[in-house]
Design a protein around this motif. Structure first.
Motif, PDB file in Angstrom:
ATOM      1  N   MET A   1      43.796  28.094  39.504  1.00  0.00           N
ATOM      2  CA  MET A   1      44.323  29.226  38.672  1.00  0.00           C
ATOM      3  C   MET A   1      44.228  29.774  40.698  1.00  0.00           C
ATOM      4  SD  MET A   1      41.902  30.190  35.651  1.00  0.00           S
ATOM      5  CE  MET A   1      41.978  32.270  35.835  1.00  0.00           C
ATOM      6  N   THR A   2      45.442  30.835  40.798  1.00  0.00           N
ATOM      7  CA  THR A   2      45.260  31.915  41.960  1.00  0.00           C
ATOM      8  C   THR A   2      45.171  33.069  41.750  1.00  0.00           C
ATOM      9  OG1 THR A   2      47.735  31.573  41.922  1.00  0.00           O
ATOM     10  CG2 THR A   2      46.557  29.545  43.123  1.00  0.00           C
ATOM     11  N   GLY A   3      44.415  34.558  42.633  1.00  0.00           N
ATOM     12  CA  GLY A   3      44.665  35.358  42.673  1.00  0.00           C
ATOM     13  C   GLY A   3      43.222  35.904  43.499  1.00  0.00           C
ATOM     14  N   THR A   4      43.362  36.779  42.883  1.00  0.00           N
ATOM     15  CA  THR A   4      41.938  37.552  43.765  1.00  0.00           C
ATOM     16  C   THR A   4      40.581  37.225  42.474  1.00  0.00           C
ATOM     17  OG1 THR A   4      42.290  39.237  42.436  1.00  0.00           O
ATOM     18  CG2 THR A   4      42.621  39.595  45.167  1.00  0.00           C
ATOM     19  N   VAL A   5      39.619  37.371  42.417  1.00  0.00           N
ATOM     20  CA  VAL A   5      38.213  37.382  40.916  1.00  0.00           C
ATOM     21  C   VAL A   5      38.851  37.778  40.024  1.00  0.00           C
ATOM     22  CG1 VAL A   5      36.110  37.370  40.803  1.00  0.00           C
ATOM     23  CG2 VAL A   5      36.759  36.237  43.377  1.00  0.00           C
ATOM     24  N   GLU A   6      39.552  38.952  40.732  1.00  0.00           N
ATOM     25  CA  GLU A   6      38.933  40.076  39.483  1.00  0.00           C
ATOM     26  C   GLU A   6      40.267  39.730  38.398  1.00  0.00           C
ATOM     27  OE1 GLU A   6      38.915  41.144  42.845  1.00  0.00           O
ATOM     28  OE2 GLU A   6      36.915  42.072  42.452  1.00  0.00           O
TER      29      GLU A   6
ATOM     30  N   MET B   1      42.572  37.101  38.351  1.00  0.00           N
ATOM     31  CA  MET B   1      41.019  34.921  37.867  1.00  0.00           C
ATOM     32  C   MET B   1      40.634  35.711  36.188  1.00  0.00           C
ATOM     33  SD  MET B   1      40.656  31.947  40.813  1.00  0.00           S
ATOM     34  CE  MET B   1      39.587  33.568  41.754  1.00  0.00           C
ATOM     35  N   VAL B   2      39.497  36.420  36.709  1.00  0.00           N
ATOM     36  CA  VAL B   2      38.181  37.405  35.618  1.00  0.00           C
ATOM     37  C   VAL B   2      39.710  37.760  34.090  1.00  0.00           C
ATOM     38  CG1 VAL B   2      37.178  38.764  34.625  1.00  0.00           C
ATOM     39  CG2 VAL B   2      36.086  37.081  36.739  1.00  0.00           C
ATOM     40  N   ALA B   3      40.318  38.399  34.541  1.00  0.00           N
ATOM     41  CA  ALA B   3      41.157  39.164  34.087  1.00  0.00           C
ATOM     42  C   ALA B   3      41.957  38.197  33.250  1.00  0.00           C
ATOM     43  CB  ALA B   3      42.726  40.596  34.108  1.00  0.00           C
ATOM     44  N   TYR B   4      42.508  37.258  33.793  1.00  0.00           N
ATOM     45  CA  TYR B   4      43.880  35.974  33.168  1.00  0.00           C
ATOM     46  C   TYR B   4      42.557  35.328  32.143  1.00  0.00           C
ATOM     47  CZ  TYR B   4      45.990  31.557  32.617  1.00  0.00           C
ATOM     48  OH  TYR B   4      46.656  30.233  32.625  1.00  0.00           O
ATOM     49  N   ALA B   5      41.732  34.917  32.456  1.00  0.00           N
ATOM     50  CA  ALA B   5      40.694  33.947  31.726  1.00  0.00           C
ATOM     51  C   ALA B   5      40.191  34.944  30.708  1.00  0.00           C
ATOM     52  CB  ALA B   5      39.277  33.556  32.816  1.00  0.00           C
TER      53      ALA B   5
END
Length: 51
Positions: A1-6, A8-12
């Protein structure tokens, strides 16, 4: 997963959102023989006519 922490949390969170719907539908079908139609009710536009 790439991107900001926010991101990645939204994707999960988005990728696991339908699991409880599927699990409750499978439980009703296997234990009681009842088809809940949870997917059909949640996403009616994605299904072919006559389903």
């Amino acid at each position: 997963m790439t991107g900001t922490v926010e991101e990645m949390v939204a994707y999960a969170a988005d990728s696991t959102g339908g699991f409880t719907w599927m699990l409750s539908g499978a439980k009703a079908l296997l234990e009681f023989g009842i088809e809940l139609g949870a997917v059909r009710d949640a996403h009616p536009g994605m299904l072919r006519p006559g389903w």
